[in-house]
Design a protein around this motif. Structure first.
Motif, mmCIF file in Angstrom:
data_model
loop_
_atom_site.group_PDB
_atom_site.id
_atom_site.type_symbol
_atom_site.label_atom_id
_atom_site.label_comp_id
_atom_site.label_asym_id
_atom_site.label_seq_id
_atom_site.Cartn_x
_atom_site.Cartn_y
_atom_site.Cartn_z
ATOM 1 N N LEU A 18 41.977 26.159 47.563
ATOM 2 C CA LEU A 18 40.050 26.402 47.755
ATOM 3 C C LEU A 18 40.321 25.533 49.033
ATOM 4 N N LEU A 19 41.035 24.155 49.005
ATOM 5 C CA LEU A 19 40.228 23.343 50.200
ATOM 6 C C LEU A 19 40.621 24.067 51.839
ATOM 7 N N ALA A 20 42.222 24.641 51.413
ATOM 8 C CA ALA A 20 41.880 25.099 53.081
ATOM 9 C C ALA A 20 41.827 26.005 53.124
ATOM 10 N N VAL A 21 40.935 27.339 52.376
ATOM 11 C CA VAL A 21 39.961 27.792 52.663
ATOM 12 C C VAL A 21 39.077 27.969 53.138
ATOM 13 N N HIS A 22 38.505 27.050 52.515
ATOM 14 C CA HIS A 22 37.140 26.295 52.877
ATOM 15 C C HIS A 22 37.618 25.762 54.348
ATOM 16 N N ALA A 23 38.015 24.866 54.675
ATOM 17 C CA ALA A 23 38.230 23.806 55.680
ATOM 18 C C ALA A 23 38.420 24.857 56.627
ATOM 19 N N GLY A 24 40.094 25.023 56.091
ATOM 20 C CA GLY A 24 39.946 26.287 57.803
ATOM 21 C C GLY A 24 38.848 27.696 58.315
ATOM 22 N N SER A 25 37.762 28.289 57.328
ATOM 23 C CA SER A 25 36.853 29.146 58.160
ATOM 24 C C SER A 25 36.214 28.071 58.823
ATOM 25 N N LEU A 26 36.014 26.444 58.319
ATOM 26 C CA LEU A 26 35.409 25.324 59.055
ATOM 27 C C LEU A 26 35.624 25.357 60.183
ATOM 28 N N LEU A 27 36.940 25.799 60.287
ATOM 29 C CA LEU A 27 37.905 25.489 61.593
ATOM 30 C C LEU A 27 37.833 26.446 62.612
ATOM 31 N N ALA A 28 37.866 27.249 61.919
ATOM 32 C CA ALA A 28 38.068 29.273 62.388
ATOM 33 C C ALA A 28 36.438 29.515 63.202
ATOM 34 N N ILE A 29 35.251 29.077 62.019
ATOM 35 C CA ILE A 29 34.492 29.188 63.200
ATOM 36 C C ILE A 29 33.877 28.168 64.192
ATOM 37 N N SER A 30 34.507 26.785 64.268
ATOM 38 C CA SER A 30 33.870 25.702 65.434
ATOM 39 C C SER A 30 35.292 26.566 66.662
ATOM 40 N N GLN A 31 36.015 27.313 66.177
ATOM 41 C CA GLN A 31 36.823 27.956 67.285
ATOM 42 C C GLN A 31 35.739 29.342 67.751
ATOM 43 N N ALA A 32 35.063 29.644 67.215
ATOM 44 C CA ALA A 32 35.012 31.497 67.906
ATOM 45 C C ALA A 32 33.929 31.710 68.361
ATOM 46 N N GLY A 33 34.383 30.878 70.037
ATOM 47 C CA GLY A 33 33.291 30.646 71.199
ATOM 48 C C GLY A 33 31.794 31.357 71.179
ATOM 49 N N ALA A 34 31.461 32.351 71.612
ATOM 50 C CA ALA A 34 30.241 32.937 71.480
ATOM 51 C C ALA A 34 29.152 33.261 70.419
ATOM 52 N N ALA A 35 29.895 33.378 69.471
ATOM 53 C CA ALA A 35 29.227 33.395 67.836
ATOM 54 C C ALA A 35 29.759 32.282 66.769
ATOM 55 N N THR A 36 30.173 31.388 67.450
ATOM 56 C CA THR A 36 30.316 30.024 66.736
ATOM 57 C C THR A 36 28.368 29.891 65.814
ATOM 58 N N ALA A 37 27.435 29.538 66.832
ATOM 59 C CA ALA A 37 26.390 29.199 66.290
ATOM 60 C C ALA A 37 26.250 29.679 64.796
ATOM 61 N N ARG A 38 25.733 31.393 65.357
ATOM 62 C CA ARG A 38 25.637 32.908 64.482
ATOM 63 C C ARG A 38 26.753 32.806 63.175
ATOM 64 N N LEU A 39 27.698 32.874 63.604
ATOM 65 C CA LEU A 39 28.683 32.244 61.720
ATOM 66 C C LEU A 39 28.195 30.750 61.134
ATOM 67 N N TYR A 40 28.343 30.233 62.330
ATOM 68 C CA TYR A 40 28.239 28.537 61.099
ATOM 69 C C TYR A 40 26.726 28.647 60.553
ATOM 70 N N GLN A 41 25.655 29.310 61.529
ATOM 71 C CA GLN A 41 24.436 29.614 60.709
ATOM 72 C C GLN A 41 24.075 30.844 59.664
ATOM 73 N N ALA A 42 25.556 31.164 58.851
ATOM 74 C CA ALA A 42 25.589 32.397 58.595
ATOM 75 C C ALA A 42 26.645 31.813 57.086
ATOM 76 N N CYS A 43 26.960 30.885 57.773
ATOM 77 C CA CYS A 43 28.042 31.060 56.615
ATOM 78 C C CYS A 43 28.252 29.350 56.359
ATOM 79 N N GLY A 44 28.103 28.179 57.514
ATOM 80 C CA GLY A 44 29.196 27.296 57.275
ATOM 81 C C GLY A 44 27.782 26.073 56.477
ATOM 82 N N PRO A 45 27.139 26.058 56.018
ATOM 83 C CA PRO A 45 26.714 25.866 54.823
ATOM 84 C C PRO A 45 27.367 26.109 53.711
ATOM 85 N N LEU A 46 27.855 27.136 53.391
ATOM 86 C CA LEU A 46 28.576 27.736 51.887
ATOM 87 C C LEU A 46 29.544 27.329 51.960
ATOM 88 N N LEU A 47 30.330 26.911 52.900
ATOM 89 C CA LEU A 47 31.459 26.660 52.770
ATOM 90 C C LEU A 47 31.928 25.110 52.849
#
Length: 124
Positions: A18-47
């Motif tokens: 569970l820690l790996a999928v949540h933290a890994g997803s946050l890491l993936a969002i941080s590497q998403a380039g132009a979509a980072t802000a939208r992805l973080y806004q949509a699901c960052g707090p949940l992660l």
């Protein structure tokens, strides 16, 4: 004893996963380039809540294992001294509550991840 050891190992695997999928997803969002802000806004707090929820589940599991180990040592000591083992209501209740709440909290963490995944898929 082997069953208990496997139960502990499985619990550690669940929490680490569970820690790996949540933290890994946050890491993936941080590497998403132009979509980072939208992805973080949509699901960052949940992660982030998922990481916190997983840590709470781990803490509850630790409390459960500690209480059960304490009760086990108390029972062995009573038997060794020739006394009838007795459990305090508090220890019995705490072990029972943490035994059942811990998996529910872990499932809550998994639900947060799944909701975040759906939201991320809608953004992409």
């Amino acid at each position: 004893m082997g069953a208990l050891e496997r139960q502990y190992e499985y619990g550690k695997w669940v929490l680490a996963s569970l820690l790996a999928v949540h933290a890994g997803s946050l890491l993936a969002i941080s590497q998403a380039g132009a979509a980072t802000a939208r992805l973080y806004q949509a699901c960052g707090p949940l992660l982030i809540y998922g990481v916190a929820t997983t840590l709470v589940a781990g803490g509850l599991a630790w409390i459960n294992f500690s209480v059960v180990a304490n009760v086990y040592a108390h029972v062995l000591r009573a038997i060794r001294e020739g006394r009838e083992p007795s459990l305090t209501v508090g220890k019995k209740y705490l072990a029972l509550v943490t035994f059942w709440i811990t998996p529910l909290v872990a499932v809550g963490s998994l639900m947060l991840f799944l909701i975040a995944a759906v939201r991320a898929a809608n953004v992409i």
